[in-house]
Write a protein that holds these residues in place. Structure first.
Motif, mmCIF file in Angstrom:
data_model
loop_
_atom_site.group_PDB
_atom_site.id
_atom_site.type_symbol
_atom_site.label_atom_id
_atom_site.label_comp_id
_atom_site.label_asym_id
_atom_site.label_seq_id
_atom_site.Cartn_x
_atom_site.Cartn_y
_atom_site.Cartn_z
ATOM 1 N N CYS A 89 0.813 -1.209 0.000
ATOM 2 C CA CYS A 89 0.000 0.000 0.000
ATOM 3 C C CYS A 89 0.848 1.261 0.000
ATOM 4 O O CYS A 89 0.660 2.154 -0.821
ATOM 5 C CB CYS A 89 -0.942 0.000 1.209
ATOM 6 N N LEU A 90 1.791 1.346 0.900
ATOM 7 C CA LEU A 90 2.624 2.539 0.995
ATOM 8 C C LEU A 90 3.593 2.653 -0.163
ATOM 9 O O LEU A 90 3.769 3.735 -0.733
ATOM 10 C CB LEU A 90 3.394 2.528 2.315
ATOM 11 N N ASN A 91 4.218 1.564 -0.528
ATOM 12 C CA ASN A 91 5.349 1.630 -1.443
ATOM 13 C C ASN A 91 5.005 1.443 -2.912
ATOM 14 O O ASN A 91 5.689 1.982 -3.780
ATOM 15 C CB ASN A 91 6.383 0.582 -1.019
ATOM 16 N N TYR A 92 3.951 0.687 -3.207
ATOM 17 C CA TYR A 92 3.664 0.354 -4.605
ATOM 18 C C TYR A 92 2.204 0.504 -5.009
ATOM 19 O O TYR A 92 1.875 0.412 -6.188
ATOM 20 C CB TYR A 92 4.062 -1.116 -4.883
ATOM 21 N N GLY A 93 1.314 0.689 -4.034
ATOM 22 C CA GLY A 93 -0.107 0.607 -4.354
ATOM 23 C C GLY A 93 -0.871 1.882 -4.113
ATOM 24 O O GLY A 93 -0.773 2.859 -4.854
ATOM 25 N N CYS A 94 -1.658 1.905 -3.043
ATOM 26 C CA CYS A 94 -2.605 2.991 -2.785
ATOM 27 C C CYS A 94 -1.945 4.364 -2.789
ATOM 28 O O CYS A 94 -2.433 5.291 -3.449
ATOM 29 C CB CYS A 94 -3.277 2.784 -1.432
ATOM 30 N N VAL A 95 -0.873 4.509 -2.060
ATOM 31 C CA VAL A 95 -0.266 5.829 -1.887
ATOM 32 C C VAL A 95 0.356 6.357 -3.183
ATOM 33 O O VAL A 95 0.013 7.446 -3.640
ATOM 34 C CB VAL A 95 0.746 5.811 -0.729
ATOM 35 N N VAL B 38 5.642 11.749 -6.333
ATOM 36 C CA VAL B 38 5.137 10.479 -5.791
ATOM 37 C C VAL B 38 6.036 9.992 -4.667
ATOM 38 O O VAL B 38 5.566 9.612 -3.588
ATOM 39 C CB VAL B 38 5.040 9.417 -6.903
ATOM 40 N N GLN B 39 7.339 10.016 -4.903
ATOM 41 C CA GLN B 39 8.274 9.552 -3.882
ATOM 42 C C GLN B 39 8.233 10.444 -2.654
ATOM 43 O O GLN B 39 8.352 9.960 -1.515
ATOM 44 C CB GLN B 39 9.696 9.510 -4.441
ATOM 45 N N GLY B 40 8.029 11.731 -2.868
ATOM 46 C CA GLY B 40 7.920 12.645 -1.737
ATOM 47 C C GLY B 40 6.722 12.340 -0.857
ATOM 48 O O GLY B 40 6.790 12.441 0.374
ATOM 49 N N VAL B 41 5.620 11.950 -1.498
ATOM 50 C CA VAL B 41 4.432 11.568 -0.737
ATOM 51 C C VAL B 41 4.710 10.308 0.079
ATOM 52 O O VAL B 41 4.356 10.218 1.262
ATOM 53 C CB VAL B 41 3.237 11.359 -1.694
ATOM 54 N N ILE B 42 5.345 9.327 -0.558
ATOM 55 C CA ILE B 42 5.701 8.102 0.161
ATOM 56 C C ILE B 42 6.602 8.429 1.358
ATOM 57 O O ILE B 42 6.382 7.939 2.471
ATOM 58 C CB ILE B 42 6.402 7.107 -0.781
ATOM 59 N N ASP B 43 7.599 9.276 1.114
ATOM 60 C CA ASP B 43 8.535 9.631 2.180
ATOM 61 C C ASP B 43 7.839 10.349 3.336
ATOM 62 O O ASP B 43 8.239 10.206 4.498
ATOM 63 C CB ASP B 43 9.649 10.513 1.623
ATOM 64 N N SER B 44 6.809 11.124 3.028
ATOM 65 C CA SER B 44 6.085 11.849 4.072
ATOM 66 C C SER B 44 5.301 10.917 4.977
ATOM 67 O O SER B 44 5.149 11.158 6.176
ATOM 68 C CB SER B 44 5.127 12.874 3.437
ATOM 69 N N ILE B 45 4.780 9.830 4.393
ATOM 70 C CA ILE B 45 3.951 8.900 5.152
ATOM 71 C C ILE B 45 4.781 7.808 5.812
ATOM 72 O O ILE B 45 4.398 7.259 6.854
ATOM 73 C CB ILE B 45 2.887 8.279 4.219
ATOM 74 N N ALA B 46 5.956 7.514 5.234
ATOM 75 C CA ALA B 46 6.768 6.384 5.701
ATOM 76 C C ALA B 46 7.069 6.387 7.198
ATOM 77 O O ALA B 46 7.088 5.310 7.825
ATOM 78 C CB ALA B 46 8.067 6.323 4.898
ATOM 79 N N PRO B 47 7.332 7.536 7.841
ATOM 80 C CA PRO B 47 7.619 7.485 9.283
ATOM 81 C C PRO B 47 6.503 6.865 10.116
ATOM 82 O O PRO B 47 6.754 6.287 11.176
ATOM 83 C CB PRO B 47 7.827 8.963 9.646
ATOM 84 N N VAL B 48 5.258 6.975 9.632
ATOM 85 C CA VAL B 48 4.129 6.388 10.363
ATOM 86 C C VAL B 48 4.222 4.868 10.369
ATOM 87 O O VAL B 48 3.754 4.205 11.300
ATOM 88 C CB VAL B 48 2.799 6.846 9.735
ATOM 89 N N ASP B 49 4.830 4.304 9.315
ATOM 90 C CA ASP B 49 4.964 2.855 9.195
ATOM 91 C C ASP B 49 6.372 2.364 9.518
ATOM 92 O O ASP B 49 6.696 1.200 9.278
ATOM 93 C CB ASP B 49 4.616 2.415 7.757
ATOM 94 N N SER B 50 7.190 3.204 10.065
ATOM 95 C CA SER B 50 8.614 2.886 10.202
ATOM 96 C C SER B 50 8.900 1.905 11.321
ATOM 97 O O SER B 50 8.130 1.754 12.283
ATOM 98 C CB SER B 50 9.404 4.174 10.455
#
Length: 471
Positions: free
Chosen positions: A43-49, A88-100
């Motif tokens: 979801c975070l890395n390849y799908g929804c986000v 796109v990568q910036g959006v992933i990077d913004s959300i990634a800490p929540v899943d870190s």
């Protein structure tokens, strides 16, 4: 080899595994979480986000090119595809800490970055660790299905996992697969300046209500996307810089190929047989409580074979946590799980479609609808195309279909209604601010009662009688 023990072992740090790990650890359970790849999963890395981020880029480009209706000059957008991918990568990077990993270790979860493999009914090996757990939850998700098309393995092709590394603008993107992923990426790339051809062996968006799907496909074709239905991709080969897909009606030539024909569960590396865990074609076999054929092991999310949605995986986590932590009975009820395709227009569904409801309820079914054309906010924003229809049995909704702007937002109300067995009268009683798209939900509920109130001769007689006696 290090021997570890825990209350709960979770295999997979996608949306389902993370939701379960956070909840269980914060309520006092000793939790180990295994992840051999990226935290956040598909979801975070390849799908929804990433897909919604790229759709947002396409929407911005489309708005530039279609400003005349609002008194603005149409401007042909200058697309920097590499910059769009950086967004796109910036959006992933913004959300990634929540899943870190760091965040979950802060909850008290022991996070091990390794794949898990069963060695017996209650033990899993992961890297240099051997883990014995009181309960185990498999949340390994799914991956793109690569169909056995002749020559496909001989050409470079993209999937939803590899698309995001592409920074070269596709001149002509061929997409095999006319489901939600294919349609979303078709529109995003068309709006970013690519020629796009979609090849679908059956009917595009075939799972959805035909009337709603037809309106969506008409809009996509209107933007210049070629959608070839009931057309099989028979073989693929490369000629110079071009990828050629052979179909019964001729060859399709393009610069890039995206394969989006579905997904398969990630089970092969788990060694499920030694743990007594059975599988089906769709995933791991589970009962109504998501317990596998091994009573100490559960399966949630995509790998459980009930649907491939991030929100479904999160819901599964909320179900199994009751059994695992408190020993309480909990069963999966999926009638209120919505789905949405985030094209423009959006298409959303919860519960039964009209066809499914007619088959289930026959003459007892009532179908009510309301069109976006009568919503003032939709008119003001020049988005007054689409409809909502609700399937109703004895005053209660059993399904809702929405096609149009913000359909994915609107469908949440009907998920609430189905989850809590609300009546249409309760939906009609809500008040939505004016003017909003959300008024559509209230208005369609009102449409259910309109004939009962305004076309009922008995009601009219009663009103006239009362009016004679009122002071």
């Amino acid at each position: 080899m290090r021997d570890l023990t825990c209350d709960l072992l979770i295999i997979g740090a996608g949306s389902g595994g993370l939701s379960l790990a956070a909840g269980a650890s914060q309520m006092g359970a000793d939790v180990i979480l295994l992840e051999g790849h990226k935290m956040g999963g598909d979801c975070l890395n390849y799908g929804c986000v990433p897909s919604k981020a790229l759709l947002a880029s396409g929407h911005a480009a489309h708005a530039q090119a279609h400003g005349a209706a609002f008194g603005l000059a149409d401007q042909q957008p200058v697309v920097d595809y590499a910059a769009a991918k950086a967004h796109v990568q910036g959006v992933i990077d913004s959300i990634a800490p929540v899943d870190s990993q760091e965040r979950f270790e802060g909850f008290g979860v022991r996070v091990l970055r390794a794949e898990g493999r069963f060695v017996d009914a209650k033990t899993v090996e992961a890297g240099e660790d051997r883990i014995t757990a009181r309960r185990i939850v498999i949340a390994t998700g799914s991956r793109p299905f690569v169909p056995p098309i002749s020559g496909l393995d001989q050409v470079p092709f993209l999937t939803n996992e590899t698309l995001w590394a592409l920074t070269e603008h596709p001149a002509h993107l061929i997409i095999i697969g006319g489901g939600p992923i294919g349609m979303e990426m078709a529109q995003a790339h068309r709006r970013l300046g690519s020629q796009v051809t979609v090849i679908e062996a059956q009917t595009a968006m075939g799972r959805e209500d035909p009337e709603a799907a037809a309106q969506l496909l008409e809009a996509l074709r209107g933007e210049g996307i070629a959608i070839l239905e009931r057309t099989e991709a028979q073989s693929v080969h490369q000629e110079g810089a071009e990828i050629v897909v052979e179909t019964p009606t001729g060859a399709i030539r393009g610069s890039h190929l995206l394969v989006a024909v579905g997904r398969v569960p990630n089970v092969e590396s788990l060694n499920l047989g030694v743990a007594g865990i059975e599988t089906t074609r769709g995933g791991i076999k589970t009962d109504a409580s998501l317990r596998t054929t091994n009573p100490k092991v559960y399966a949630i999310g995509d790998v459980a074979g009930q649907g491939q949605f991030t929100h479904l995986a999160g819901f599964h986590a909320s179900v199994v946590i009751r059994s695992i932590l408190f020993g309480l009975p909990a069963k999966v009820k999926t009638s209120h799980i919505p789905r949405a395709t985030y094209t423009d227009p959006e298409l959303a569904q919860v519960g039964q479609t009209e066809a499914e409801a007619r088959k289930a309820y026959g003459a007892a079914l009532e179908v009510v609808r309301f069109d976006y054309a009568h919503n003032d906010r939709a008119i003001a924003t020049r988005q007054a195309r689409g409809f909502i229809k609700v399937m109703v049995v004895k005053g209660r909704p059993v399904g809702a279909t929405i096609v149009g702007p913000q359909a994915g937002e609107l469908i949440a109300t009907w998920s609430l209604a189905l989850a809590n067995r609300l009546k249409m009268s309760q939906i009609a009683a809500m008040v939505a601010p004016y003017p909003t798209i959300a008024e559509l939900n209230k208005r369609v509920a009102g449409a259910y009662f309109s004939p009962r109130l305004f076309e009922n001769t008995f009601v009219k007689r009663v009103v006239r009688l009362i009016q004679r006696w009122l002071p």
